[in-house]
Design a protein around this motif. Structure first.
Motif, short mmCIF file in Angstrom:
data_model
loop_
_atom_site.label_atom_id
_atom_site.label_comp_id
_atom_site.label_asym_id
_atom_site.label_seq_id
_atom_site.Cartn_x
_atom_site.Cartn_y
_atom_site.Cartn_z
N SER B 287 0.85 -1.19 0.00
CA SER B 287 0.00 0.00 0.00
C SER B 287 0.89 1.24 0.00
N GLY B 288 0.27 2.37 -0.21
CA GLY B 288 1.00 3.63 -0.16
C GLY B 288 2.10 3.69 -1.17
N CYS B 289 3.25 4.16 -0.77
CA CYS B 289 4.39 4.20 -1.67
C CYS B 289 4.86 2.78 -1.88
N ARG B 290 4.90 2.40 -3.16
CA ARG B 290 5.26 1.02 -3.49
C ARG B 290 6.62 0.64 -2.91
N ARG B 294 11.04 -1.24 1.25
CA ARG B 294 12.49 -1.40 1.16
C ARG B 294 13.22 -0.08 1.35
N CYS B 295 12.48 0.97 1.60
CA CYS B 295 13.08 2.30 1.57
C CYS B 295 13.87 2.60 2.84
N PRO B 296 15.11 2.97 2.67
CA PRO B 296 15.92 3.31 3.85
C PRO B 296 15.46 4.62 4.51
N TRP B 297 14.68 5.41 3.75
CA TRP B 297 14.24 6.69 4.32
C TRP B 297 12.78 6.65 4.74
N LYS B 298 12.30 5.49 4.88
CA LYS B 298 10.86 5.35 5.12
C LYS B 298 10.46 6.12 6.38
N GLN B 299 9.36 6.83 6.26
CA GLN B 299 8.86 7.60 7.39
C GLN B 299 7.58 6.98 7.92
N ASP B 300 7.24 7.33 9.13
CA ASP B 300 6.05 6.72 9.73
C ASP B 300 4.77 7.27 9.15
N THR B 301 4.83 8.48 8.68
CA THR B 301 3.61 9.04 8.10
C THR B 301 3.70 8.99 6.58
N LEU B 302 2.56 8.96 5.98
CA LEU B 302 2.40 9.01 4.53
C LEU B 302 2.90 7.78 3.79
N CYS B 303 4.16 7.42 4.00
CA CYS B 303 4.78 6.40 3.15
C CYS B 303 3.94 5.14 3.01
N ALA B 304 3.43 4.61 4.10
CA ALA B 304 2.72 3.35 4.04
C ALA B 304 1.26 3.53 3.64
N THR B 305 0.82 4.77 3.60
CA THR B 305 -0.61 4.96 3.37
C THR B 305 -0.93 5.70 2.07
N ASP B 306 -0.14 6.67 1.72
CA ASP B 306 -0.48 7.48 0.55
C ASP B 306 0.47 7.20 -0.59
N ARG B 307 -0.12 7.08 -1.76
CA ARG B 307 0.72 6.84 -2.91
C ARG B 307 1.21 8.17 -3.45
N PRO B 308 2.52 8.37 -3.51
CA PRO B 308 3.03 9.67 -3.95
C PRO B 308 2.84 9.86 -5.44
N GLU B 309 2.53 11.11 -5.84
CA GLU B 309 2.42 11.46 -7.26
C GLU B 309 3.78 11.88 -7.77
N LEU B 310 3.95 11.82 -9.07
CA LEU B 310 5.19 12.37 -9.66
C LEU B 310 5.11 13.88 -9.57
N LYS B 311 6.06 14.45 -8.89
CA LYS B 311 6.05 15.91 -8.74
C LYS B 311 7.24 16.49 -9.49
N ASP B 312 6.98 17.54 -10.21
CA ASP B 312 8.08 18.17 -10.92
C ASP B 312 8.84 19.06 -9.96
N LEU B 313 10.14 18.77 -9.81
CA LEU B 313 10.95 19.58 -8.91
C LEU B 313 11.77 20.60 -9.69
N GLY B 314 11.38 20.85 -10.92
CA GLY B 314 12.13 21.79 -11.73
C GLY B 314 13.13 21.10 -12.63
N ASP B 315 13.48 21.73 -13.73
CA ASP B 315 14.41 21.18 -14.71
C ASP B 315 13.93 19.87 -15.32
N GLY B 316 12.64 19.66 -15.28
CA GLY B 316 12.12 18.42 -15.81
C GLY B 316 12.44 17.24 -14.93
N HIS B 317 12.76 17.50 -13.72
CA HIS B 317 13.07 16.42 -12.78
C HIS B 317 11.81 16.08 -12.00
N ARG B 318 11.24 14.95 -12.29
CA ARG B 318 10.01 14.58 -11.61
C ARG B 318 10.27 13.40 -10.67
N VAL B 319 9.76 13.49 -9.49
CA VAL B 319 10.01 12.45 -8.48
C VAL B 319 8.71 12.10 -7.79
#
Ligand SMILES: Nc1ncnc2c1ncn2[C@@H]1O[C@H](COP(=O)(O)OP(=O)(O)OP(=O)(O)O)[C@@H](O)[C@H]1O
Ligand SMILES: Nc1ncnc2c1ncn2[C@@H]1O[C@H](COP(=O)(O)OP(=O)(O)OP(=O)(O)O)[C@@H](O)[C@H]1O
Ligand SMILES: [Mg+2]
Ligand SMILES: [Mg+2]
Lengths: 318, 399, 334, 366, 527
Positions: B287-290, B294-319
């Motif tokens: 669930s949440g972020c696929r 395995r994520c070393p930066w996994k946080q207690d909030t959001l990560c397991a529940t919400d699926r993150p969208e691709l966000k443009d961080l500028g320069d065409g860099h989407r994460v």
């Protein structure tokens, strides 16, 4: 190191590559044939089959005697008196005083015909059913799946019946004749071929080159018939060779059960074998000749089939 | 406008099961909502671990797979909704190069026939002679001798076969070529030949590529834009250099750090981010972020529940990461340092495998009873091979 | 596992239904019809008509099929026209003999064939291999009935080692429990009866085993050869394991997989072979009964038998599947 | 003293009716305890065959093995089958490329691990099971007691490779051979496995023969590297000198043809032309010559020896090694490539016949 | 075990039968294999002398009829006991005959009551129009040991009919039990009642009683009946074991598995004798002929053509090479062992030249005939149908007749085709049920039959007249006449009569062999 040497080397390279040119355009069949030629098994099989086919073709002409001609007053079956090999009758006389050698020669044709026609029948019908089923599945759609299901159920039913029984039933319905034997033996093979072709087509259907053809925009129908089908045929052809052996043996079994070729004027090995068991004690050779004929012929086809299987085996390829 | 644009593409494979009639009991979420666009003349690279859906996505573009949802807009038309025959005709402009150079060539067709097949299907060239001329031209372009025409695929070496595959795509003069792992089956020294060839052709013919590969170095080498996939979705997309310079998604970071570099200096000094466990099953994605399992930066909030969208961080860099900026700015600590390289991963991969076995078993049962010898092969090799960890083919053993 | 079983059993239904239609039609296409078949030599038009009326054969075909179906569903396979007894009884009476024979043949094929195939593969190209391969080729190519005949002539008549036919010593008067004579002998402790039954089984079983044995040898050989080339065998060897462990746990166990499937496929052929073998050895099983049924056009028996066999066939293949999944964890359904 | 010292190993496959195939010839290298020695090369160059020969796993028939492999004073190559059986697993152990196919699919993992303990360490029943669980735990398999009951197909790729490693280290062998242990795995998993191997070598002082075709893996892991081409070691050196200055044209070409993640984008790759099958049946001469950009007339005759032309410990088998300043030999080369390449189409089936593929001449001459 | 060696009494005497019996109740059977078994435990009112065809006392010590041959009186044997302990008397006889007469339902199918219908016609209440009215009137127990059976009109089938195994006498108690189980027809076959399939219920008066029928092992075991009224059986146990193939039976005998078997192939006789086996020969009591169907092939309507066919066939060759020793050419449609055989019929010579001439005269030089032969059987009169056929085929071809071969399965195709007149030429024969020429002639020539396809009043009258003559001596003369008339017409070609062989082991005393295949195994014993 002089420049000539280098030139020589380069020449040699060119020569080698040129030699290779001559062997270009070897299709898989050619390739398989090349491998077949080096197989001892194939060689023996081919020689046996070749001999057999020659016998079958020329047998009736080279036979020293009319196979129905009877030497009267020499063979007394009721008293166990038979005539063994002698000048002019190299295999002796059969139970009615006919030349056994001529009968063997002429019988080869019948035996081959039963095998070939039966197998062709099984192959054709089986391949049509299997091909239809495979094509239907590959072309997809619900209708395709339904067509496949229906065909496969029928095939399952045929498969569920012991082959001999199926053959016997057919003989029972159609009455006794050479045609019956051929149909009976052939029908038994239908499910084998059908399943084989279908299986091969399904396997080929998942191959990358099929996907590639689809990606090229080739029409589905063309993909099925000019790509999948030809690639699925080799196991079928191998099986056909093996089935020829089985067909000959199965036909002999039918003869034994009294369902074989009933026309006494045309000798046939299976019938000869089945009949001669009755006087095996008095004239064992009369059983041995046709038995050996059948065994060796079946062996020939089996050997060739196995060798072909090996030659066409994708695992052994490249 | 982009030449090729994917909007929310999903490809879900139904998992069927049933006693009498098959019934859909679940889905493999092979591609699960991917949006991206490819500019004309560009090379778009797709990377990701085995099983993450790269191939499926590539095939979806050509509609070799059914598209469950979403649009594939090519030059203004939505391919996903085209009727079959139209789509077939569109394929002239969209071509594909396959991973397995031998497997993707019909062993019974000679090169001429392989290459003219597509031309015939699209009515290119009035007759065979005309087509042959064209084919010869292309053969020269991909560096194959003309006398190859009459030969069969098995007579060529691996690199040459891949050239044939490329030529097959080129004869149709497509606009876009999708290359699915074009070099992963090749030896290193041959890889370079093919990669160079691809680049060269792109330059001379003005092609647009979508290159799929699991080798980040390869992708980076030829791509202008790279998309990183994880479990059916894009986690990061950026211009090639940017991605290497500043990977933003934790997964990309890990991937980057794991790719070995043939340079002892680099190898000895780089910091590795070791991921724990394996790729979860796409049939049963977390669930949440696929990536959170395995994520070393996994946080207690959001990560397991919400699926993150691709966000443009500028320069065409989407994460697609909730905490991308925080990580980039070093505000988040990686739990990684102390984590052993060998932490347990979720066992869910096995689920997927079971399903696969069932599927294969079914097929097998259908084919059983035909040729036992065939069966041997299948029975031995079939089940499980689909579950093998990687897609990289073992170099063919001889003998 | 359970699902597999249920699935297979359910698959029986359409197969049997289809078969029943085919069989019904077949029977009604028989020349002269059933009455003629039954009356045989003495048939006159009148007596034929009489019997047809008695049997309800003058009713419309659909109605007949319906009745036929009803009876079949109730487990009533009809009455044998040869013996005038219920077909089901007749079949059940003779089935044990055939099963006993077929099992012995299969056992022989497996017990002899697997080791033979294994050693042939291990010593590929050696004399054993050559002998096994050529022997199995011969086994496939020799007509079963001729082999049976030869065996009988040699071992029963000339050497007198085995009886020439039948299932048991005459007048043995052994107690029958299951109908499997060997098993019965062991169950009741009548060891001489068991021994007698084994003695009678020997030749027919050998004859019948020829083809399955040949196939098992060849398959084992091929399969072992293939397994020997597998990576995991190399792994096992690299662990320095004992030869026997490698052989049994790693080679044989994997090599057995295709053989299990093959055994399922062989059963059909085994039944065909049984018709021939039993007829040569006057073995009182279903095979010779069937031959009589064919000779006498005893089509209720034939119909019943085919239904029976179809069911058996499906069940055997079910067993094979179960066995397969027991050996191979990969196909196990959880 | 070296743990394993391979000297002039040569392996020839013989087959009736066919010409002998030399898979490996004159391969020599040493491995010290705690050292990782790499064996790199393209597919078919003889890497696996070498490792199998050391393990005594080549078939009995149809193979001729020459040379010696000295392990602790015994020659592995001349050991009896039974002695070798005792050595395997205890002294030498091996990890294979494809972890799925290398595990017996129908035997639970537990049995596959315990059988080795039973064989070599005489352990039984519960004790063996416990030890097996410990082993799995050591290689980082979570929940080992449950895993023991599972079958290989129920494990993920990385897990399987770990299980194989567990088996390999079960009896604390002093020498480990890993034949492309990570080729079948994803990079992230590969990193994990490499890490594990490193740990083992560091902690136990095991000698590791690392076989791979991935120069990146070599760069990160090996102490010494042997580059193989067509069955011969063409270059042998410590890791750093090798990568800093690959001297054999093959190693040189290899490095030049790999796209590097850290290299600036747009950099051209310099492929080696042709493929490894491109060796004419030279009666003599360097096997790489047909693909070599630097070949001279000498390359076409006499087999070059492994020499140390530049630095101690850096051996190269080449008469015209690539040193700073040397340029590709153009003389007549283009012509050759042109003439042969134009009409020569490779025969991929065997290496017997000539196969000179037309390489991208543009690069070759640039 | 040593006792066993001295006294073979408890070693079973095993006889190899060619087929399983279909019932233990002979009255609902018509099959030779069945009768062979039941004959050991059932007796009829009249029997035949051992090894001969003459009538001899059975359960009746004496029998006589009135002048019209419509009333038959039997003096019954005293002190006869059935296997189930019942007493044999006149009531028992009537109970049996009335049972048959009163049969209803499925029993009226000639599958079950063939012989009753053949001898007595129909039943009390015919349930089918096609059945003839019954010739049976009734049975009366005059006193305990005198039974009288009345029929409507004289028939040549009596008194022979009384000797048929199908008319053997069952215990009245057993009959009561029989009645509880009925034969029934259902679905697609007629089912025989259970009692006919297992030992226990049937009870006759014979020297053996049925102990067990093991169908699985294809064995019927009979044990000596100690209360037998005549000479008691010499072995305690008699077993009939079915071995379906000719070579199977032979090899079983050779390997010692059985003590005797029937239907010995002529070719095996010599070799068996050579090996020391006993191969007694039965007296000739059959006839083998080539049938001609004139309707099927109108060319055969011309007597010249029939003659040509007859002269073309080398009967001597067949007798010499195919038939057992003792076989001979048949000159007419009865064997020479039967009363009524005529010496005055002209001989048919093998004369191919003349045959050609005759064909030419008849204008049938291009004659084509459809010639049928049965597959899968041997008959006592026809040990190798296919081989015999082939010899004849060659003979016919030698005189220029084209032969179309039609092999058919004996049952039912062949019989059907022959009976329906679908075969121009065919091979067939007959073994007598009892010693009366009408049993042969009446079968073929009493009325027009499709299998012959001719209507010749002279022939039909001659045969019919002889059949209805009550006086025995007169009848014999009429039979001779009829034979001459038939052979003058030449409806077909009688080929041969031959003595079927039966084989026994070296260590046994075989029973007297019977031309009617009515061997009494009570006589058999171990040496
Ligand atoms: N036809 C199909 N039916 C069901 N599932 C499928 C099908 N094809 C692919 N999948 C599943 O979809 C997922 C994605 O597969 P895909 O082949 O796209 O991965 P990939 O990224 O190309 O991996 P690789 O690097 O191994 O090629 C996998 O889990 C695969 O098992
Ligand atoms: N059993 C065999 N019989 C004959 N030739 C063999 C045999 N095994 C290997 N060879 C040959 O030996 C050479 C070396 O093979 P090897 O397997 O060692 O290559 P490799 O370097 O391990 O390649 P890869 O990277 O593909 O694993 C090849 O040319 C191969 O064809
Ligand atoms: Mg992929
Ligand atoms: Mg290798």
């Amino acid at each position: 190191m002089s420049l000539d040497t280098k030139a020589a080397k380069i020449d040699r390279l060119a020569e080698l590559t040129a030699k290779q040119e001559t062997s270009t355009g070897a299709s898989l069949w050619v390739e398989a044939y090349r491998r077949l030629r080096t197989s001892k098994m194939a060689l023996i099989g081919a020689v046996v089959i070749g001999l057999f086919v020659v016998l079958a073709v020329v047998g009736p002409w080279v036979a020293p005697h009319d196979p129905t001609q009877m030497w009267r007053g020499e063979v007394f079956r009721n008293r166990g008196i038979f005539v063994g090999p002698r000048d002019g009758n190299w295999f002796g006389l059969d139970q009615l005083g006919r030349d056994e050698f001529s009968r063997m020669l002429v019988g080869a044709r019948q035996t081959l015909m039963v095998g070939v026609v039966a197998t062709l029948l099984g192959l054709t019908v089986g391949a049509i059913l299997g091909g239809l089923s495979g094509a239907a599945l590959t072309l997809g759609g619900n209708t395709g799946r339904k067509v496949d299901t229906v065909i496969m159920r029928v095939i399952d039913m045929m498969l569920a019946m012991p082959s001999l029984l199926l053959a016997v039933s057919i003989a029972a319905v159609l009455g006794q004749s050479l045609t019956t034997v051929m149909i009976a033996v052939g029908v038994v093979q239908i499910p084998i071929f059908a399943r084989l072709l279908r299986g091969a087509m399904l396997a080929q259907g998942g191959a990358d080159y099929v996907l590639a053809a689809k990606a090229l925009g080739v029409r589905k129908r063309r993909i099925v018939f000019s790509q999948i089908l030809p690639n699925s045929l080799s196991p079928v052809i191998v099986q056909a060779t093996l089935c020829l052996a089985t067909a000959i043996i199965e036909a002999a079994a039918l003869s034994y059960l009294g369902l074989g070729n009933p026309n006494p004027a045309t000798p046939e090995w299976g019938v000869m074998l089945a009949e001669s068991q009755a006087f095996f004690d008095d004239a064992p050779m009369l059983a041995v000749y046709p038995a050996v004929g059948i065994i060796i012929t079946a062996l020939g086809f089996t050997l060739l089939g196995e060798a072909m299987r090996e030659a066409l085996d994708p695992k052994l390829r490249s | 406008m982009s030449l090729l644009e994917l909007k929310g593409v999903k490809v879900h494979f139904p998992v069927k099961k049933g006693i009498f009639f098959d019934r859909v009991v679940g889905h493999v979420y092979a591609v699960d909502g991917i949006s991206l666009s490819v500019e004309a003349g560009q090379t778009y690279g797709l990377v990701g671990e085995s099983g993450c859906g790269k191939t499926t996505l590539g095939r979806a573009v050509l509609r070799l797979n059914d598209i469950t949802e979403g649009e594939v807009v090519f030059d203004g038309t939505d391919l996903a909704s085209l009727p079959e025959e139209e789509m077939r005709r569109q394929r002239q402009r969209l071509q594909m190069v396959f991973q397995d150079p031998l497997g993707s060539l019909n062993p019974r067709q000679n090169i001429e026939s392989i290459l003219s097949e597509g031309m015939a299907a699209h009515g290119i060239g009035a007759n065979q002679d005309e087509r042959r001329e064209k084919i010869k031209e292309i053969l020269a372009k991909v560096g194959l001798p003309t006398n190859a025409l009459a030969r069969y695929p098995h007579e060529f070496s691996g690199g040459q076969r891949q050239r044939i595959g490329i030529a097959r795509a080129l004869v149709l003069e497509p606009d876009v070529i999708i290359c699915d792992e074009p070099v992963s089956a090749l030896d290193v020294s041959i890889q370079a030949q093919v990669l160079n060839l691809l680049e060269e052709i792109q330059d001379s013919m003005g092609l647009t590529y979508v290159v799929i590969a699991h080798d980040l170095a390869v992708v980076r080498h030829i791509s202008d834009v790279i998309g990183v996939m994880y479990l059916g979705s894009l986690v990061e997309e950026a211009p090639s250099d940017l991605l290497y310079a500043e990977p933003k998604h934790p997964y990309t970071k890990a991937l980057m750090s794991a790719v070995p570099v043939p340079d002892p200096e680099v190898e000895d000094n780089r910091e590795r981010i070791l991921l724990t466990g394996d790729l979860p099953s796409p049939a049963n994605p977390p669930s949440g972020c696929r990536f959170h399992t395995r994520c070393p930066w996994k946080q207690d909030t959001l990560c397991a529940t919400d699926r993150p969208e691709l966000k443009d961080l500028g320069d065409g860099h989407r994460v697609a990461c909730h905490y991308a900026t925080e990580i980039a700015e070093g505000r988040l600590r990686r739990s990684g340092e102390s984590v052993p390289a060998t932490l347990p991963g979720p066992p869910s991969l096995t689920h997927e495998m079971h399903e696969m076995h069932e599927r294969e078993e079914q097929e097998e049962q259908e084919e059983r009873a035909v040729d036992t010898a065939q069966k041997v092969q299948k029975g031995q090799k079939g089940p499980g091979s689909g579950a093998s960890g990687g897609d990289e083919p073992a170099p063919a053993r001889e003998g | 596992m359970l699902r597999l079983v249920i699935r297979r059993l359910l698959q029986l239904i359409p197969t049997l239904a289809g078969l029943s239609i085919l069989l019904f039609l077949w029977v009604h296409r028989l020349p002269g019809g059933p009455a003629a078949a039954m009356l045989g030599e003495r048939a006159t038009a009148e007596s034929k008509a009489r019997i047809e009326e008695q049997l309800g054969l003058d009713k419309p075909v659909m109605e007949q099929y319906w009745l036929f179906l009803q009876r079949i569903v109730q487990g009533d396979l009809g009455t044998s026209s040869q013996t005038g007894q219920p077909v089901l009884d007749e079949l059940l009476l003779r089935f044990p003999a055939t099963v006993e024979l077929a099992l012995s043949a299969m056992l022989l094929a497996v017990v002899v064939g697997i080791p033979l195939g294994y050693f042939a593969a291990r010593r590929r190209g050696g004399w054993l291999d050559v002998a096994a391969v050529s022997g199995s080729l011969l086994g496939i190519c020799i007509p079963v009935f001729f082999l049976a005949f030869l065996l009988r002539a040699l071992f029963a008549v000339n050497l007198g080692w085995f009886p020439a036919g039948g299932r048991q010593e005459t007048g043995m008067n052994a107690t029958e429990v299951t109908g499997f004579y060997v098993l019965d002998g062991l169950l009741t402790g009548e060891l001489d009866a068991a021994w007698g039954a084994i003695n009678h089984l020997a030749l027919p079983a050998i004859a019948l085993a020829s083809i399955p044995l040949a196939i098992v040898v060849r398959m084992t050989r091929a399969s072992v050869l293939e397994v020997l080339g597998e990576d995991y065998i190399r792994t096992a060897e690299s662990k320095g394991l004992n030869k026997s462990v490698v052989r049994i746990r790693h080679v044989l166990r994997n090599a057995l997989l295709p053989i299990v499937t093959a055994i399922g496929l062989l059963t059909g052929g085994l039944l065909s072979g049984a018709v021939l073998t039993e007829s040569v050895f006057s073995f009182g099983g279903i095979g010779s009964f069937l031959k009589d049924a064919i000779d006498n056009r005893d089509y209720p028996v034939l119909t019943g038998f085919i239904m029976f066999i179809a069911a058996t066939f499906v069940i055997i293949n079910l067993l094979v599947d179960v066995a397969y999944s027991l050996i191979d964890p990969r196909v196990r359904v959880h | 003293m070296a743990l394993l010292s391979v000297d002039e190993l040569s392996i020839t496959f013989t087959r009736r009716g066919q010409r002998d195939a030399k898979a490996v010839s004159g391969v020599s290298f040493d491995i010290d305890p705690g050292q990782v020695v790499g064996l790199v090369g393209e597919s078919g160059c003889g890497k696996s065959v070498t490792s199998l020969a050391l393990m005594g796993l080549l078939p009995d028939k149809g193979v001729r093995i020459g040379g010696t492999a000295d392990y602790d004073g015994t020659d592995l190559l001349s050991l009896s089958k039974n002695r070798m059986r005792d050595m395997r697993g205890t002294q030498l152990a091996m990890i294979f490329q494809d972890p799925l196919s290398s595990l017996n699919p129908v035997v639970p993992i537990g049995v596959q691990v315990t059988e080795i303990l039973k064989r070599h360490r005489g352990m039984k029943g519960e004790a063996a099971r416990k030890e097996a669980a410990d082993l799995l735990d050591r290689v980082g398999i979570p929940d080992p007691t449950r895993r023991l009951k599972e079958y290989p197909h129920q494990l993920s790729g990385g897990m399987r490779q770990r299980a194989l490693i567990a088996m390999a280290v079960a009896c604390a062998p002093r020498m480990l051979i890993a034949d492309e242990p990570t080729t079948a795995l994803d990079v992230t998993i590969q990193a994990q496995i490499l890490e594990l191997l490193k740990e083992l070598v560091d902690q136990e002082g095991t000698g590791l023969l690392m076989i791979t075709h991935d120069l990146g893996v070599v760069a990160g892991l090996c102490d010494k590297v042997n580059v193989l081409y067509a069955g011969r070691v063409v270059e042998s050196a410590e890791r750093r000198p090798l990568f800093a200055a690959p001297t054999h044209p093959y190693s040189h070409g290899l490095l030049g043809s790999i796209p590097r993640l850290d290299a600036p984008r747009g950099e051209k790759l310099n492929p080696i032309r042709g493929s490894i099958n491109d060796n004419i049946e030279w009666a003599d001469g360097c096997a790489f010559a047909p693909r070599c950009d630097y070949y001279t007339m000498e390359c076409l005759t006499g087999t070059p020896q492994l020499t140390e032309p530049l630095t101690a410990g850096h051996q190269v088998r080449c008469v015209n090694p690539v040193v700073e300043g040397s340029t590709p030999n153009d003389d007549g080369d283009a012509g050759r490539a042109e003439s042969a390449g134009e009409d020569a189409v490779g025969d991929a089936r065997d290496g017997k016949s000539a196969d000179i593929e037309k390489a991208d001449t543009t690069e070759a001459s640039s | 075990a040593s006792e066993r060696g001295d006294d073979n009494g408890d070693k079973p005497f095993v006889f190899g039968a060619a087929g399983d019996p279909d019932s233990l109740d002979p009255s609902i059977s018509s099959d030779g294999e069945t009768f062979r078994v039941t004959r050991q435990s059932f007796e009829a009112l009249i029997e035949h002398e051992p090894g001969g065809t003459e009538f001899s006392p059975g359960l009746a010590t004496k029998w006589s009829s009135n002048k019209d041959a419509t009333e038959w009186t039997f003096d019954l044997k005293k002190d006869v006991e059935f296997h189930d302990g019942e007493k044999f008397n006149a009531d028992a006889v009537c109970a049996n005959y009335d049972r048959w007469y009163n049969w209803t339902g499925t029993y009226q199918s000639d599958l079950l009551s063939y012989y009753w219908q053949k001898v007595f016609g129909g039943f009390k209440k015919n349930e089918n129009d096609s059945l003839p009215a019954s010739n049976y009137v009734g049975c009366e127990a005059k006193d305990e040991h005198t039974a009288v059976i009345k029929v409507k009109k004289a028939t040549a089938n009596l008194p022979g009919g009384f000797s048929l195994q199908a008319m053997a006498i069952h215990s009245p108690k057993a009959i009561e039990k029989y009645e509880k189980e009925n034969a029934s027809g259902s679905g697609d076959a007629i089912s025989r009642p259970k009692y006919t399939q297992e030992a226990g219920t049937v009870a006759g008066t014979g020297p053996f009683e049925v102990e067990k029928w093991n169908k699985g092992n294809k064995e019927i075991t009979l044990k000596k009946f100690d209360g037998y009224h005549g000479d008691k059986a010499k072995t305690d146990t008699l077993v009939f074991r079915t071995i379906d193939t000719e070579d199977g039976r032979k090899q079983a005998l050779e390997s010692g598995g059985i003590q005797g078997y029937d239907l010995v192939a002529p070719g095996d006789v010599a070799s068996l004798e050579k090996e020391g086996f006993q191969v007694p020969v039965r007296k000739v009591f059959n006839l083998f002929y080539v049938g001609m169907a004139q309707e099927k092939n109108p060319a055969l309507k011309d007597k010249k053509v029939r003659q040509a066919v007859s002269q073309a066939i080398d009967r001597q060759n067949i007798v010499d090479t195919q038939l057992p020793e003792g076989g001979k050419i048949a000159s007419q449609f009865v064997p020479d062992t039967i009363e009524g055989y005529s010496d005055k019929v002209p001989e048919i010579k093998h004369d191919p030249e003349n045959a050609k001439k005759l064909l030419k005269e008849a204008g049938e030089e291009n004659l084509t005939v459809d010639f049928c032969y049965p597959t899968e059987v041997t008959r006592p009169y026809m040990p190798a149908p296919k081989d015999m056929y082939q010899i004849m085929q060659k003979d016919l071809e030698n005189v220029g007749i084209k032969v179309k071969t039609h092999p058919m399965k004996w049952n039912p195709t062949y019989s059907d085709s022959v009976r329906d007149g679908k075969c121009g030429l065919y091979l067939l024969g007959w073994t007598g049920d009892f010693n009366d020429a009408y049993n042969f002639l009446g079968t073929w020539f009493a009325e027009p039959l499709k299998e012959w396809g001719f209507k010749d009043k002279k022939v039909f009258d001659a045969v019919k007249d002889s059949g209805s003559e009550p006086d025995l001596e007169k009848r014999v003369e009429l039979y001779k006449k009829a034979n001459e008339v038939v052979m003058d017409y030449l409806p077909g070609l009688p080929v041969s009569s031959s003595p079927p062989s039966i084989a026994f082991g070296k260590d046994v005393n075989p029973p007297k062999v019977s031309p009617l295949t009515q061997e009494n195994f009570a006589e058999a014993s171990f040496k």
